[in-house]
Design a protein around this motif. Structure first.
Motif, PDB file in Angstrom:
ATOM      1  N   UNK A  27      51.475  42.515  39.283  1.00 30.07           N
ATOM      2  CA  UNK A  27      51.354  41.929  37.942  1.00 30.07           C
ATOM      3  C   UNK A  27      51.275  40.416  38.088  1.00 30.07           C
ATOM      4  N   UNK A  28      50.640  39.773  37.124  1.00 33.23           N
ATOM      5  CA  UNK A  28      50.512  38.313  37.192  1.00 33.23           C
ATOM      6  C   UNK A  28      49.456  37.809  36.236  1.00 33.23           C
ATOM      7  N   UNK A  29      49.251  36.500  36.263  1.00 33.59           N
ATOM      8  CA  UNK A  29      48.277  35.857  35.365  1.00 33.59           C
ATOM      9  C   UNK A  29      46.884  35.876  36.000  1.00 33.59           C
ATOM     10  N   UNK A  30      46.319  37.064  36.140  1.00 35.12           N
ATOM     11  CA  UNK A  30      44.963  37.160  36.688  1.00 35.12           C
ATOM     12  C   UNK A  30      44.068  37.934  35.717  1.00 35.12           C
ATOM     13  N   UNK A  63      33.192  46.601  36.040  1.00 35.89           N
ATOM     14  CA  UNK A  63      32.691  47.644  35.139  1.00 35.89           C
ATOM     15  C   UNK A  63      32.987  47.313  33.677  1.00 35.89           C
ATOM     16  N   UNK A  64      32.247  47.973  32.788  1.00 37.69           N
ATOM     17  CA  UNK A  64      32.475  47.773  31.356  1.00 37.69           C
ATOM     18  C   UNK A  64      33.843  48.342  30.987  1.00 37.69           C
ATOM     19  N   UNK A  65      34.451  47.804  29.959  1.00 35.09           N
ATOM     20  CA  UNK A  65      35.768  48.279  29.514  1.00 35.09           C
ATOM     21  C   UNK A  65      36.880  47.365  29.976  1.00 35.09           C
ATOM     22  N   UNK A  66      38.100  47.688  29.568  1.00 38.27           N
ATOM     23  CA  UNK A  66      39.254  46.834  29.882  1.00 38.27           C
ATOM     24  C   UNK A  66      40.027  47.318  31.097  1.00 38.27           C
ATOM     25  N   UNK A  67      39.819  48.593  31.478  1.00 40.78           N
ATOM     26  CA  UNK A  67      40.579  49.183  32.579  1.00 40.78           C
ATOM     27  C   UNK A  67      39.657  50.099  33.380  1.00 40.78           C
ATOM     28  N   UNK A  68      39.884  50.167  34.691  1.00 41.13           N
ATOM     29  CA  UNK A  68      39.024  51.024  35.521  1.00 41.13           C
ATOM     30  C   UNK A  68      39.865  51.725  36.591  1.00 41.13           C
ATOM     31  N   UNK A  79      43.237  49.329  37.644  1.00 37.27           N
ATOM     32  CA  UNK A  79      43.582  47.936  37.348  1.00 37.27           C
ATOM     33  C   UNK A  79      42.946  47.463  36.050  1.00 37.27           C
ATOM     34  N   UNK A  80      43.570  46.427  35.510  1.00 40.09           N
ATOM     35  CA  UNK A  80      43.093  45.774  34.282  1.00 40.09           C
ATOM     36  C   UNK A  80      43.593  44.328  34.322  1.00 40.09           C
ATOM     37  N   UNK A  81      43.331  43.593  33.284  1.00 36.90           N
ATOM     38  CA  UNK A  81      43.792  42.200  33.224  1.00 36.90           C
ATOM     39  C   UNK A  81      45.318  42.159  33.354  1.00 36.90           C
ATOM     40  N   UNK A  82      45.810  41.425  34.366  1.00 37.32           N
ATOM     41  CA  UNK A  82      47.253  41.224  34.515  1.00 37.32           C
ATOM     42  C   UNK A  82      47.994  42.313  35.259  1.00 37.32           C
ATOM     43  N   UNK A  83      47.303  43.425  35.631  1.00 32.19           N
ATOM     44  CA  UNK A  83      48.019  44.519  36.314  1.00 32.19           C
ATOM     45  C   UNK A  83      47.089  45.316  37.221  1.00 32.19           C
ATOM     46  N   UNK A  84      47.592  45.660  38.399  1.00 27.40           N
ATOM     47  CA  UNK A  84      46.870  46.537  39.321  1.00 27.40           C
ATOM     48  C   UNK A  84      47.837  47.532  39.920  1.00 27.40           C
ATOM     49  N   UNK A  85      47.484  48.832  39.874  1.00 27.67           N
ATOM     50  CA  UNK A  85      48.350  49.879  40.430  1.00 27.67           C
ATOM     51  C   UNK A  85      47.552  50.636  41.494  1.00 27.67           C
ATOM     52  N   UNK A  86      48.106  50.697  42.722  1.00 28.14           N
ATOM     53  CA  UNK A  86      47.424  51.345  43.841  1.00 28.14           C
ATOM     54  C   UNK A  86      48.341  52.419  44.407  1.00 28.14           C
ATOM     55  N   UNK A  87      47.820  53.649  44.493  1.00 30.21           N
ATOM     56  CA  UNK A  87      48.627  54.770  44.990  1.00 30.21           C
ATOM     57  C   UNK A  87      47.927  55.412  46.177  1.00 30.21           C
ATOM     58  N   UNK A  88      48.694  55.678  47.250  1.00 31.35           N
ATOM     59  CA  UNK A  88      48.128  56.335  48.425  1.00 31.35           C
ATOM     60  C   UNK A  88      49.181  57.193  49.109  1.00 31.35           C
ATOM     61  N   UNK A 126      53.510  39.151  41.125  1.00 33.38           N
ATOM     62  CA  UNK A 126      54.756  39.917  41.219  1.00 33.38           C
ATOM     63  C   UNK A 126      54.397  41.254  41.864  1.00 33.38           C
ATOM     64  N   UNK A 127      54.956  41.490  43.054  1.00 29.89           N
ATOM     65  CA  UNK A 127      54.607  42.705  43.804  1.00 29.89           C
ATOM     66  C   UNK A 127      55.821  43.621  43.868  1.00 29.89           C
ATOM     67  N   UNK A 128      55.614  44.871  43.453  1.00 33.93           N
ATOM     68  CA  UNK A 128      56.672  45.877  43.597  1.00 33.93           C
ATOM     69  C   UNK A 128      56.067  47.132  44.208  1.00 33.93           C
ATOM     70  N   UNK A 129      56.898  47.922  44.884  1.00 31.52           N
ATOM     71  CA  UNK A 129      56.369  49.137  45.497  1.00 31.52           C
ATOM     72  C   UNK A 129      57.421  50.244  45.493  1.00 31.52           C
TER      73      UNK A 129
END
Length: 668
Positions: free
Chosen positions: A465-468, A489-494, A511-520, A545-548
């Motif tokens: 999370x952050x100001x991106x 891509x078009x839209x607010x989230x992909x 991910x979207x503005x201000x947040x990215x979630x990656x699962x593996x 801000x990185x959390x896992x």
């Protein structure tokens, strides 16, 4: 029935793009046809064959590079008008070469694909699709990934206009107006589309597709859903599909499927009683096949497959026999024809040699004069940098229009180690010149886009999370992973799904503005993403801000995925070590009857085993590296440095036992 085809090279034009050669309709069955071809010099050329010589019908002046060439005309009449796409312009010519259309589309990008149907014109640039009727704008669509080809189901047979886009993200998008009616997932990035039998088959809805990894398929495009009919999986590991056509070359009354690939392979498939394709003929050419057509060009009455190649050769594979049975009078005539042809070629060769000498002298004089400008010759390169799923290696294929036809460089890539591969290409031309090409090797280079993942697997999660902005986080994902469109891509989230081609682990990226979630399900994938994304954000001075959340079960799960590969490699190494001793025993005893079946099998397969062992000397080392990374990454997330325990881990791997390895991971 065997299919025997003989090669005949007709002429050479400039470098050609995919789908830029067509045969004009014949006046009658098996009458010779004219060939029309467009090249990178912007020249459209139409020619026919007469007494074994190419005779030009018309030839336009050079201009912008021709990206596509299609035939058109009034529906239900012979399609003999020639349309070409060059830059953002469409030009139309009659079969005699008179230009009747110049349509400037004003698209910001160059046209990449085109389809003509009566007065309807369907175009696509990299991401944009446009439909025009009588050169007036009708519909528009912005695709989420690059559009490689475009087609429309036959409007003369169906009560609707149904365009289909072949998109790089392994999807065919079926449109209605400016909207997507539905999407069809295909097994690879689709590079070419064609109507089955040239008219959509029995239903008018049958569509063929070819992919960049060499697969072929047939899908029925109904109004509500796709119906998958058959698929050819490319078991022989041949090149990507660049062009297809339907033509009865076998002569059994049923149209065959003609296929041209980017490794120079030409294939003919016939259809069995169940309408499944069966390979009947193949022939390798020395360069990629950009266009393929069935018809009759060389001589009346003899069907053939006509192809154009990357460097501009127009070549026929004809049913006309090379050696004909003939009487004495006919033989004399053939000999006289051959003599005439040889003397004609000799005089042409002498003329060319003289011209080369003159041009060389002219070049020497101009380059030595004080006012000389740099005269570095330019040359075209056709390159392809692809991930091979079978052995998780990258192949770089370089095709050059001059003496160096193909250069193939294979490299190994380890996930997490990223950078740029540079290729310096020097063709055999004077004066010496060189082009540099660069290819990005991404941090998660062994991943490939997929449409579905198994949500029941134990997953580890990385949250940023952050100001991106959306565009910034998308650019980071593009930097880390292959097969992601450059534009957001078009839209607010992909959400994108990926699969590791070596281990079959998976990655879900949302991910979207201000947040990215990656699962593996692979901790090492999460670790690489964490390190690289942190670096990229730091470069741009963005606080992250990185959390896992780490799932301990996922480690055992990944080790179980590695197990079959590791066991196979260790077993292979043991078998190879036994071969010499077993051969000595065989020589001493005179036969192998005394050996147990397992050892007899090793001797029988000795050559194959040794060949396989030679091909993959680093395979074991690579697997050890992945297990070591997994071990280090597991404890890195706990804040523990276990690098001192790596030698002990390698000892356990040398005397590999799956349970002992899992126990070591748990105990450490």
């Amino acid at each position: 029935m065997d299919l025997n085809l003989n090669r005949a090279d007709y002429l050479q034009v400039g470098v050609t793009s995919q789908k830029t050669m067509k045969l004009l309709p014949a006046s009658r069955r098996r009458a010779t046809q004219k060939v029309v071809v467009g090249d990178h010099d912007g020249v459209v050329m139409c020619f026919g064959m007469k007494k074994g010589e190419a005779v030009t019908v018309f030839k336009t002046l050079p201009g912008q590079k021709i990206a596509r060439l299609e035939l058109g005309g009034v529906l239900n009449t012979p399609q003999e008008k020639v349309f070409v796409a060059a830059g953002s312009e469409i030009r139309g010519f009659t079969k005699r070469g008179k230009q009747f259309l110049s349509f400037e589309t004003n698209l910001t990008e160059s046209i990449k694909a085109m389809h003509i149907s009566g007065s309807d014109l369907f175009l696509s640039a990299s991401y944009i699709y446009n439909h025009y009727c009588d050169c007036k704008d009708q519909h528009y669509y912005l695709s989420g990934d690059k559009i490689n080809d475009i087609i429309c189901l036959p409007v003369e047979r169906l009560p609707r206009i149904t365009p289909v886009l072949a998109c790089q993200d392994r999807v065919l998008r079926v449109l209605q107006g400016s909207d997507v009616m539905y999407e069809i997932e295909v097994p690879g990035p689709p590079t070419v589309l064609a109507l089955h039998n040239g008219n959509g088959g029995d239903s008018g809805e049958d569509l063929m597709f070819g992919t960049s990894d060499g697969k072929l398929g047939l899908i029925q495009i109904t109004t509500s859903k796709p119906i998958h009919k058959w698929e050819i999986r490319n078991e022989k590991k041949r090149g990507g599909i660049l062009c297809v056509d339907n033509f009865d070359i076998v002569g059994d009354g049923v149209k065959d499927l003609l296929v041209g690939r980017d490794d120079g392979m030409v294939e003919v498939y016939s259809f069995d009683n169940a309408n499944e394709p069966v390979l009947r003929f193949d022939q390798a050419l020395s360069e990629s096949v950009t266009s393929i057509q069935g018809g009759c060009v060389g001589k009346d009455g003899y069907d053939e497959i006509v192809v154009s190649t990357y460097s501009g050769w127009v070549t026929g594979l004809t049913t006309e026999p090379i050696h004909k049975e003939s009487g004495p009078g006919e033989e004399l005539k053939i000999n006289q024809e051959m003599q005439n042809k040889i003397s004609s070629l000799r005089s042409e060769l002498e003329h060319l040699q003289l011209k080369v000498l003159q041009e060389r002298e002219k070049y020497q004089q101009s380059s030595q004069s004080s006012k000389a400008k740099s005269a570095v010759p330019s040359f075209s390169i056709n390159d392809k940098f692809t991930l091979n799923k079978d052995d998780a290696s990258y192949s770089l294929t370089l095709e050059v229009q001059t003496a160096i036809d193909n250069v193939l460089i294979q490299i190994r890539s380890i996930e997490g180690q990223y950078g740029t591969l540079q290729a310096y290409v020097t063709p055999r031309i004077q004066p010496k010149t060189c082009q540099v090409r660069q290819y990005l090797i991404k941090p998660l280079s062994l991943h490939q886009r997929t449409h579905v993942i198994d949500h029941d697997r134990p997953m580890n999660t990385l949250t940023l999370t952050g100001q991106f902005s959306f565009a910034e986080v998308h650019s980071w994902v593009v930097f880390c992973l292959p097969e992601v469109p450059e534009k957001p891509p078009a839209g607010e989230c992909v959400t994108f799904y990926f699969q590791n081609t070596f281990l079959d682990t998976q990655l879900e990226s949302t991910y979207k503005k201000g947040e990215g979630i990656f699962k593996s399900d692979n901790i090492s994938t999460i670790s690489i993403l964490k390190d690289v994304l942190s670096k990229e954000a730091t470069k741009r001075k963005i606080n992250l801000n990185i959390s896992y959340e780490i799932n301990e079960v996922s480690v055992k799960h990944t080790l179980k995925l590695i197990h079959p590969k590791l066991e196979y490699q260790l077993l292979l190494a043991k078998k190879v070590q036994l071969i010499d001793a077993l051969k000595e025993l065989q020589v001493h005893e005179g036969n192998t009857n005394f050996l147990i079946p397992e050892y007899r099998c090793i001797l029988e397969e000795a050559d194959h085993l040794q060949e396989e062992y030679k091909k993959q000397p680093a395979h074991l080392e690579r697997l050890y590296g992945m297990i070591t990374d997994l071990f280090i990454d597991k404890f890195k997330f706990k804040g523990t440095n276990v690098k001192t325990k790596v030698p002990l881990l390698l000892e356990i791997l040398d005397s590999y036992d799956q349970n002992a390895l899992i126990a070591f991971f748990d105990a450490a």
